[in-house]
Design a protein around this motif. Sequence first.
Motif: not given
Lengths: 590, 132
Positions: A145-164
């Motif tokens: 997350h830190a590596a990608l969002t350091a660039f302009r043009g890349i964003g991140a939405d926080e979502i909840i997933i169900r994991q098994y």
Amino acid sequence: MTQGGRVDFHSFWKRAVSFGKSFEGRLLFVFLLLGLPFVREGWKLCSLHLGNHARISHTYKRTFIGMRGRIYDRNGTDHPMAVSLPIWEFFLDPQSVETNEKAAVVETIVTNLNQKSEWVLEQFQRTGRGSRHIKLGRSQDSRIHAALTAFRGIGADEIIIRQYPYGRRMSHVLGFVNRGGVGSSGIELALNTELSGAPGVIESEKDARRREIYSRRSTYAPPIPGHNVHLTLDLNIQSTVENVLKETVEKFTAIRGWCIVQKIKTGELLALATFPDFEPERYDEYTSDEWKNYALSSVYEPGSIMKSVTVSAFLNERLGNANTLINAEHGSWFYAGRPLRDHVTGYISVATALKKSSNVATAKMALQLGNGRLYAYLRAYNFGSKFSIGLEGEERGILAPPARWSKLSPTRISIGQGVAVTGLQMVSAYSALANEGKMMRPYLVDRIISANGEVIRQNRPEVIGRPVRPEVARQVCDMLTGVTESGGTGKRASVSGYSVAGKTGTAQKAVRGGYSQTDYYASFVGFVPASDPVFTVLVTVERPRPQHTGGYVSAPAFAKIATEVAQYLEIPPDEPDEITEKWEVEDDPL
Amino acid sequence: MAKRNQYKYNAKMHKLPLSTNVIGLLLLSVAGVLGYCVFDAQCNTLGNEIRRKEVEKRNLENEYLREEARWNASKTPAKLEEALIAHGLVMQYPKEEQLVRMDRKGRPVQGQLSIAKFHRNPQGTDPIAKHK
């Protein structure tokens, strides 16, 4: 200024002008000039802070998702089988990417999100709708997350997933949640209300920059996580069962197989498996048939494993005992105009009839019982009824009332034809025999606990019936130990170090107009150790080939499962193997 | 005379345009307004801090969940198998001859303990049982 009550404006004006020209007047003028803006600002300030602005929308509202509860196996919180997890879903806005950073952006995306560089470069050429919000992939790693969002043009939405976390393990029991976060199968569906959390909310006002004004917050309700569910299933036993089942189904190129392991004294299910299984996180890649829990919902004719029920009814009614002789005829017996074939001949005892699985002897026992009593015992063993175990899809089986039986029916139903059962009904019936005739309610959910540790629901062992007397149950158990001995049909089910009581079953698959000559259900059900039973195991394989008998297909699977389960549960062996080698023992301190 | 004239002059020059009461009231109002502004600014600062902490708390909670998931994922049976293979370890249930059978009272079955000890020490430096 006034003359006789009237105001003299001329003299008032003269005095005002005179005052204005004086030093005091000029000072007052300057004072007012400088002070008026302050007065105005003060008035505006008061108006903004204290005034009513209902006509301007400053409402700020934000909701937070309440985390869905977890599902654990019986071993406390060591093995979370289903968890909700906040992760990031990354997106790209190619037009916002700095030109001199483009190469670095592409490389970072390729390295961290396992995308192909050609695909990433193509996204930069996209135009039209959706070209400014291109989904790149997901990750739960904060470093990515830190590596990608350091660039302009890349964003991140926080979502909840169900994991098994354990993948396919217990997939049919756990089920899955759909993309909307709603349970759609298995425990996720059955306990969706309990597992679902309640969303949190903040209601407040916002400033010109759309930031919340904290002092204006009127409502703050924190999100409430869902309850956690603790199953009775044991992950380790389930893993063993699923591995053996997979091996057996693949070895005999069967359509499918299922297995249930039940704790006799309490009714808890330790394992409930169907193969083929599926991956809950990718449920949409499978058909609805593959989601089906065949251990509960497959209704099939059980074949010879039903004979133990008939024999127990015969003994319970005191129509005979283990040594009572019955004529098994000469390989075929005509009744009601139809032949009943048998591989056993001559006069045999009831015990031998069960050990060698004689069709004719069992049919004759059923005739002595009569339709009414036979039906009553079948109902006492819960055939034709659901246990309401709490999972969707549980079937009640097919057991017609005696009024609809033909003359032939009792001879067929008693040997497991003309009646359809589920695996759960069969394993519970054998557990009842192993439990001195007491039938325990099978259950899958041990307890439901809130996020703050409060017990919402606790299931306990429950006796739901007593089909036969304890001494009859013990007699039948003794007879069933003969099945795995020499001459019995289930020799391959023997477990080293333990006595085993069980029964094989090979039933033709019912098809339109009769029975298939090529497709069978091969079953073995038994309990270990026979001297003091702890657990029951049922293994059923649908359409095994080329071998199709329960003794050949399912009995070895039973033996493997029972061996591992007995060792895992640390059950002391009741039949230690003989020492076959010769040893000269000196100074043995014991 | 000169002193009186000087006094009159000073009084005239330094005379306030408003009475002291009015000036006092104005000063009080300004002080009140300024005080209100100061406290409001402090409240806003605290509010921003609280909101920032709330966001931080949510982020930390989520980070905790992610770490926990990572730990759980690392100890699944499949991962443990991989780790065993990577370190050249093979684990299985003991073979029959490695088992010591005990009866229900907790005593080893006759000869079993000796045999188990011998198997562990086949060179016979401390033999208890000898194979015939």
